[in-house]
Design a protein around this motif. Structure first.
Motif, PDB file in Angstrom:
ATOM      1  N   GLY A  59       0.807  -1.228   0.000  1.00 21.61           N
ATOM      2  CA  GLY A  59       0.000   0.000   0.000  1.00 21.61           C
ATOM      3  C   GLY A  59       0.835   1.270   0.000  1.00 21.61           C
ATOM      4  N   VAL A 156      -7.512   5.361   8.792  1.00 22.60           N
ATOM      5  CA  VAL A 156      -7.104   4.207   7.974  1.00 22.60           C
ATOM      6  C   VAL A 156      -6.229   4.662   6.802  1.00 22.60           C
ATOM      7  N   SER A 158      -3.335   6.321   5.276  1.00 23.82           N
ATOM      8  CA  SER A 158      -2.027   6.702   5.812  1.00 23.82           C
ATOM      9  C   SER A 158      -1.595   8.051   5.223  1.00 23.82           C
ATOM     10  N   GLN A 165       8.014   8.166   6.580  1.00 28.61           N
ATOM     11  CA  GLN A 165       8.787   7.063   5.976  1.00 28.61           C
ATOM     12  C   GLN A 165       9.749   7.618   4.924  1.00 28.61           C
TER      13      GLN A 165
HETATM   14  O1  M6R Z   1       0.965  -0.693   8.340  1.00 22.47           O
HETATM   15  P1  M6R Z   1       1.528  -0.808   6.933  1.00 22.47           P
HETATM   16  O2  M6R Z   1       2.307   0.406   6.556  1.00 22.47           O
HETATM   17  O3  M6R Z   1       2.312  -2.060   6.726  1.00 22.47           O
HETATM   18  O4  M6R Z   1       0.259  -0.874   6.014  1.00 22.47           O
HETATM   19  C1  M6R Z   1       0.380  -1.073   4.630  1.00 22.47           C
HETATM   20  C2  M6R Z   1      -0.926  -0.803   3.922  1.00 22.47           C
HETATM   21  O5  M6R Z   1      -1.935  -1.673   4.379  1.00 22.47           O
HETATM   22  C3  M6R Z   1      -1.408   0.639   4.119  1.00 22.47           C
HETATM   23  O6  M6R Z   1      -0.441   1.574   3.712  1.00 22.47           O
HETATM   24  C4  M6R Z   1      -2.690   0.901   3.344  1.00 22.47           C
HETATM   25  O7  M6R Z   1      -2.475   0.841   1.978  1.00 22.47           O
HETATM   26  C5  M6R Z   1      -3.284   2.252   3.754  1.00 22.47           C
HETATM   27  N1  M6R Z   1      -4.678   2.121   4.066  1.00 22.47           N
HETATM   28  C6  M6R Z   1      -3.089   3.317   2.719  1.00 22.47           C
HETATM   29  O8  M6R Z   1      -3.611   4.535   3.102  1.00 22.47           O
END
Ligand code: M6R
Length: 366
Positions: A59, A156, A158, A165
Motif C-alpha cells: 500500500g 485508515v 495513511s 517514511q
Molecule cells: O501498516 P503498513 O504500513 O504495513 O500498512 C500497509 C498498507 O496496508 C497501508 O499503507 C494501506 O495501503 C493504507 N490504508 C493506505 O492509506
C-alpha cells in the motif's frame, strides 16, 4: 482526541510538519553535514557493501518505498528493487547474503510484509525495518531499523506515516551516499539544510487550503481521476490515486506521465480530471508536453506546481502552488495537496473518512 479536527485523517495531515520535525530531531546535523541513525549504525558496514537493496512493503508504504528507490539509486548508487511484499514471498525470491532488505510498515503488523522479511532473513539477507509502531512484530523481527516517530496514526488512510517514511529513507540514502563517497560532504550539507526546511514548507501548504477545497468541490462527483507524475512524482501520483480510491470510493489511477500515451490517453475527454504533479525540475519540459497532450483532448488539468513554474500554471485549468524545493525532497511537499484533495472530496461525498468501508488499519491476514 481529534484535537479540534473533524477527523483523525485531517488532524494527521496537519500534524505532518511536527511529525517530520520529530523524525529529523537529533538525527540530522546541518552544521557538519552528518546524519546519525542510532538503529542502524552497527550495520552500516553491511549496508555500504550491499550488492543491492530490496524494499518490501504494501500500500502506501510501498509507495514510500518507490520514492526510496529513486533516492537510494541517485544518492547512494546502489541498485534497488521495490517489491510488493505479497508478491515477493511467493516467487522463490533471489535474495541472500550480501543483500539488504528494507521492510517498510507503519503498523509493523502487516502479514505480507512480515512474511517477506522472514523469507529474506531465512535466506541470509540483512533485514532492516522502517516502522512507526515501537515494539511491533516487524520492528522486533528485523535485524536493525529506524523508527519513523510519526506518532499514532489512527485514520485508515495513511498520511503522516508516508511523509515520515520518506523522511527516514531520505536520511538513510544521504547517510549511505556519504559513507560510500557517492556524495560529497558539501553536497550532503546542502541536502541536510534543505531537508531541515521541509516541515516549514509543508506548513506553508497547510496554511491556505482554499484552492484545493475549491477544486475538491468542483470534482467531488467525477467518476474517475487520473494522476500523472514523472521521477520522484510518479510514486506521488500512485499515492494520490490510492488516497482518493480508499476514502472517496472514486476510481483513480496513477501513472508515470509518459505511459499515458501507451493506453490511458484513450480515457481522456472533457469529463476526466487529470491531476498532474509537476514538482521536479529535471522532468519539467516533458511534463509540459504531457499537459499539452491532455489539454488537446480536453482533459481537466489540475496541476500541483511551484510559483516559479508559470508555464505549467498557464497551461493548467487549476493549479495548486507548493513551495520550491530540491527534486529529491519534492514528494514530501507535493503529496500534501493530494491528501487534502481526497479528504475534502470524501467529506463532500459523505464518506466515512477515518474508517472507509471494507478496510482495516492494519492488514494482518495474508
Ligand atoms: O501498516 P503498513 O504500513 O504495513 O500498512 C500497509 C498498507 O496496508 C497501508 O499503507 C494501506 O495501503 C493504507 N490504508 C493506505 O492509506
Amino acid at each position: 482526541e481529534k484535537g479540534g479536527y473533524d477527523h483523525f485523517m485531517l488532524k494527521e495531515i496537519f500534524e505532518q510538519p511536527k511529525a517530520i520535525s520529530d523524525c529529523l530531531r537529533g538525527r540530522i546535523n546541518s552544521e557538519d553535514g552528518t546524519i546519525t541513525l542510532g538503529g542502524i549504525e552497527d550495520v552500516m558496514d553491511k549496508l555500504v557493501n550491499a550488492k543491492r537493496v530490496v524494499i518490501a512493503a504494501c500500500g502506501t508504504s510501498w509507495h514510500s518505498g518507490l520514492v526510496g528507490e529513486y533516492l537510494f539509486e541517485y544518492l547512494a548508487k546502489v541498485p534497488v528493487e521495490v517489491e510488493y511484499a505479497s508478491e515477493f514471498r511467493y516467487k522463490e525470491p533471489l535474495i541472500g547474503e550480501g543483500d539488504v532488505m528494507i521492510a517498510i510498515s507503519q503498523s509493523g503488523e502487516t502479514a505480507d510484509t512480515l512474511a517477506a522479511l522472514r523469507e529474506a532473513k531465512a535466506r541470509g539477507a540483512l533485514v532492516l525495518g522502517v516502522v512507526n509502531v515501537v515494539g511491533s512484530t516487524i520492528a522486533r523481527e528485523t535485524d536493525a531499523g529506524v523508527y519513523i516517530h510519526a506518532g499514532p496514526e489512527i485514520g485508515v488512510a495513511s498520511t503522516k506515516a508516508f511523509t515520515a517514511q520518506v523522511t527516514v529513507l531520505t536520511m538513510m540514502a544521504i547517510k549511505l551516499g556519504l559513507e560510500k563517497g557517492t556524495i560529497t560532504k558539501t553536497r550532503a550539507t546542502e541536502l541536510i539544510t534543505e531537508l531541515s526546511r521541509i516541515p516549514a514548507k509543508i506548513e506553508e501548504v497547510l496554511e491556505d487550503t482554499t484552492e484545493i477545497q475549491r477544486i475538491s468541490n468542483l470534482f467531488s462527483y467525477a467518476p474517475n481521476f487520473l494522476y500523472l507524475g514523472r521521477s520522484y512524482s510518479f510514486p506521488v501520483a500512485l499515492e494520490g490515486a490510492l488516497k482518493l480510491k480508499e476514502i472517496s470510493y472514486i476510481h483513480a489511477e496513477g501513472y508515470p506521465a509518459a505511459e499515458m500515451k501507451h493506453g490511458p490517453i484513450a480515457l481522456i475527454d472533457e469529463m476526466m480530471p487529470v491531476v498532474v504533479i509537476a514538482a521536479t525540475h529535471h522532468t519539467n519540459d516533458k511534463m509540459i508536453s504531457n499537459i499539452e497532450e491532455v489539454r488537446a483532448r480536453k482533459g481537466r488539468i489540475i496541476a500541483i506546481s511551484t510559483s516559479e513554474n508559470t508555464e505549467v500554471a498557464d497551461l493548467a485549468e487549476f493549479t495548486t502552488i507548493i513551495p520550491e524545493t530540491m527534486d529529491v525532497f519534492s514528494p514530501l511537499v507535493s503529496v500534501i495537496p493530494l491528501q487534502l484533495l481526497s479528504y475534502y472530496i470524501a467529506v463532500n461525498r459523505g464518506c466515512n473518512v477515518d474508517q472507509p468501508r471494507n478496510l482495516a488499519k492494519s492488514v494482518t491476514v495474508e
